[in-house]
Design a protein around this motif. Structure first.
Motif, PDB file in Angstrom:
ATOM      1  N   SER A  67       0.829  -1.205   0.000  1.00 18.87           N
ATOM      2  CA  SER A  67       0.000   0.000   0.000  1.00 18.87           C
ATOM      3  C   SER A  67       0.867   1.259   0.000  1.00 18.87           C
ATOM      4  N   ARG A  68       1.986   1.227   0.698  1.00 12.46           N
ATOM      5  CA  ARG A  68       2.859   2.398   0.742  1.00 12.46           C
ATOM      6  C   ARG A  68       3.538   2.634  -0.606  1.00 12.46           C
TER       7      ARG A  68
ATOM      8  N   ALA B 298      -2.447   8.969   0.009  1.00 15.66           N
ATOM      9  CA  ALA B 298      -2.142   8.360   1.298  1.00 15.66           C
ATOM     10  C   ALA B 298      -2.230   6.839   1.205  1.00 15.66           C
ATOM     11  N   HIS B 299      -1.312   6.150   1.903  1.00 19.61           N
ATOM     12  CA  HIS B 299      -1.335   4.681   1.847  1.00 19.61           C
ATOM     13  C   HIS B 299      -2.582   4.113   2.509  1.00 19.61           C
ATOM     14  N   SER B 300      -3.162   4.860   3.456  1.00 18.35           N
ATOM     15  CA  SER B 300      -4.398   4.394   4.072  1.00 18.35           C
ATOM     16  C   SER B 300      -5.543   4.385   3.067  1.00 18.35           C
ATOM     17  N   THR B 301      -5.487   5.294   2.098  1.00 18.23           N
ATOM     18  CA  THR B 301      -6.507   5.316   1.045  1.00 18.23           C
ATOM     19  C   THR B 301      -6.385   4.091   0.159  1.00 18.23           C
TER      20      THR B 301
ATOM     21  N   SER C  49      -5.139   1.210   1.035  1.00 14.57           N
ATOM     22  CA  SER C  49      -5.593   0.063   1.831  1.00 14.57           C
ATOM     23  C   SER C  49      -7.110   0.000   1.899  1.00 14.57           C
ATOM     24  N   ARG C  50      -7.749   1.164   2.025  1.00 10.57           N
ATOM     25  CA  ARG C  50      -9.210   1.183   2.091  1.00 10.57           C
ATOM     26  C   ARG C  50      -9.829   0.679   0.790  1.00 10.57           C
TER      27      ARG C  50
ATOM     28  N   ARG D 144      -9.415  -3.107   0.558  1.00 12.46           N
ATOM     29  CA  ARG D 144     -10.355  -3.833   1.409  1.00 12.46           C
ATOM     30  C   ARG D 144     -11.752  -3.827   0.806  1.00 12.46           C
TER      31      ARG D 144
END
Length: 301
Positions: free
Chosen positions: A114-115, A124-127, A129-130, A133
């Protein structure tokens, strides 16, 4: 008139440039430069690009040359992680799955993290990952990805687009499902396209043109099962299509589940087909069609 050769994109840049053009938070100037590079890679002349994007010809030449010399970073400041932007999920998904879900060789990684993908796309890496998922993506096992549909499509079918039909309420993508794993699972096909979405198209011809596409791809791929992902109610309501399906039981219809946009599913498939081999295929987005003459039948993308 001097003909300028098509600009050659660097490995992995096609998905990244397309993602930039679809990001609502990217600066307008950066989006314009990315479009200049994509059109140049598609083989358009500097004059044609300048006319399409309403910029000067020297501007086109400047950014075309800068990309050729220094790559994507020469286009300017790319979007960086920070305040959560409005991110196009389709762009993230296509960037993940393009080229067999393998990162560019320069990254020296067997699969995306993701990073790593966030760094490539400037989000953003959280985006990332979201989005993974939500769509059920496992980047270390791309063969398990299953595009959501009702009834379910087989895993890996998204890699084998063999036909595209575009018309009001009749949009559809035809997929090939191989029963056995092996080299055929990675085989790339040139999709056939029938486009009846242009201003001169007539909806009355849609059933016959749709069945022409189905006949053509069924004859070209006589053994595996074929799956048709629909983006519109036209095919389901047509008696002629239902009768054709009864005569061809190895072909099945699918549609998006209530939790997914039909347009998003079709866009994922179309853009994955267009990103094969890291080369743009502008005809997959728009092909003016008519209802007579040589344009009635399918054409290779």
């Amino acid at each position: 008139m001097h003909s300028v050769p098509a600009l050659r994109l660097r490995e992995g840049d096609l998905a990244r440039l397309e993602a930039l053009t679809r990001m609502s938070t990217a600066p307008a100037g950066l989006v314009r430069r990315a479009r200049i590079v994509l059109l140049a890679a598609a083989g358009l002349s500097n004059t044609e690009i300048a006319t399409l994007l309403r910029v000067s010809r020297p501007t086109v030449i400047k950014w075309r040359s800068r990309y050729a010399d220094s790559g994507i970073t020469a286009l300017g400041d790319l979007p960086r992680p920070g305040r959560p932007p409005t991110v196009d999920e389709v762009a993230v998904l296509v960037a993940t799955l393009a080229d067999g879900a393998r990162p560019p060789a320069r990254l020296r990684a067997p699969y995306w993290s993701s990073r790593m993908l966030a760094e490539e796309l400037g989000i953003a890496h959280s985006t990332v990952s979201r989005v993974w998922r939500k769509w059920g993506v496992r980047p270390h096992r791309p063969e398990t990805f299953q595009l959501p549909s009702v009834p379910p499509l087989p895993p890996g079918a998204h890699r084998r687009v063999i036909g595209v039909f575009r018309a009001s309420s009749w949009n559809a993508v035809v997929l090939r499902a191989d029963d056995h794993a092996g080299h055929r699972a990675e085989e790339r096909f040139r999709p056939l396209l029938v486009d009846r979405a242009g201003p001169g198209a007539h909806s009355a011809s849609a059933p016959g043109d749709f069945l022409t596409l189905l006949d053509t791809v069924a004859q070209a791929h006589p053994y595996p099962r074929l799956h048709v992902l629909l983006d519109g109610p036209g095919a389901v309501r047509s008696r002629r299509v239902r009768e054709w399906l009864a005569r061809n039981p190895r072909v099945s219809l699918h549609h998006a589940p209530a939790t997914r946009s039909r347009a998003d599913l079709a866009e994922v498939l179309l853009r994955l087909a267009g990103s094969s081999g890291h080369r743009p295929t502008p005809s997959i987005h728009r092909h003016p069609g008519t209802t007579h003459g040589p344009d009635v039948g399918p054409r290779p993308l």
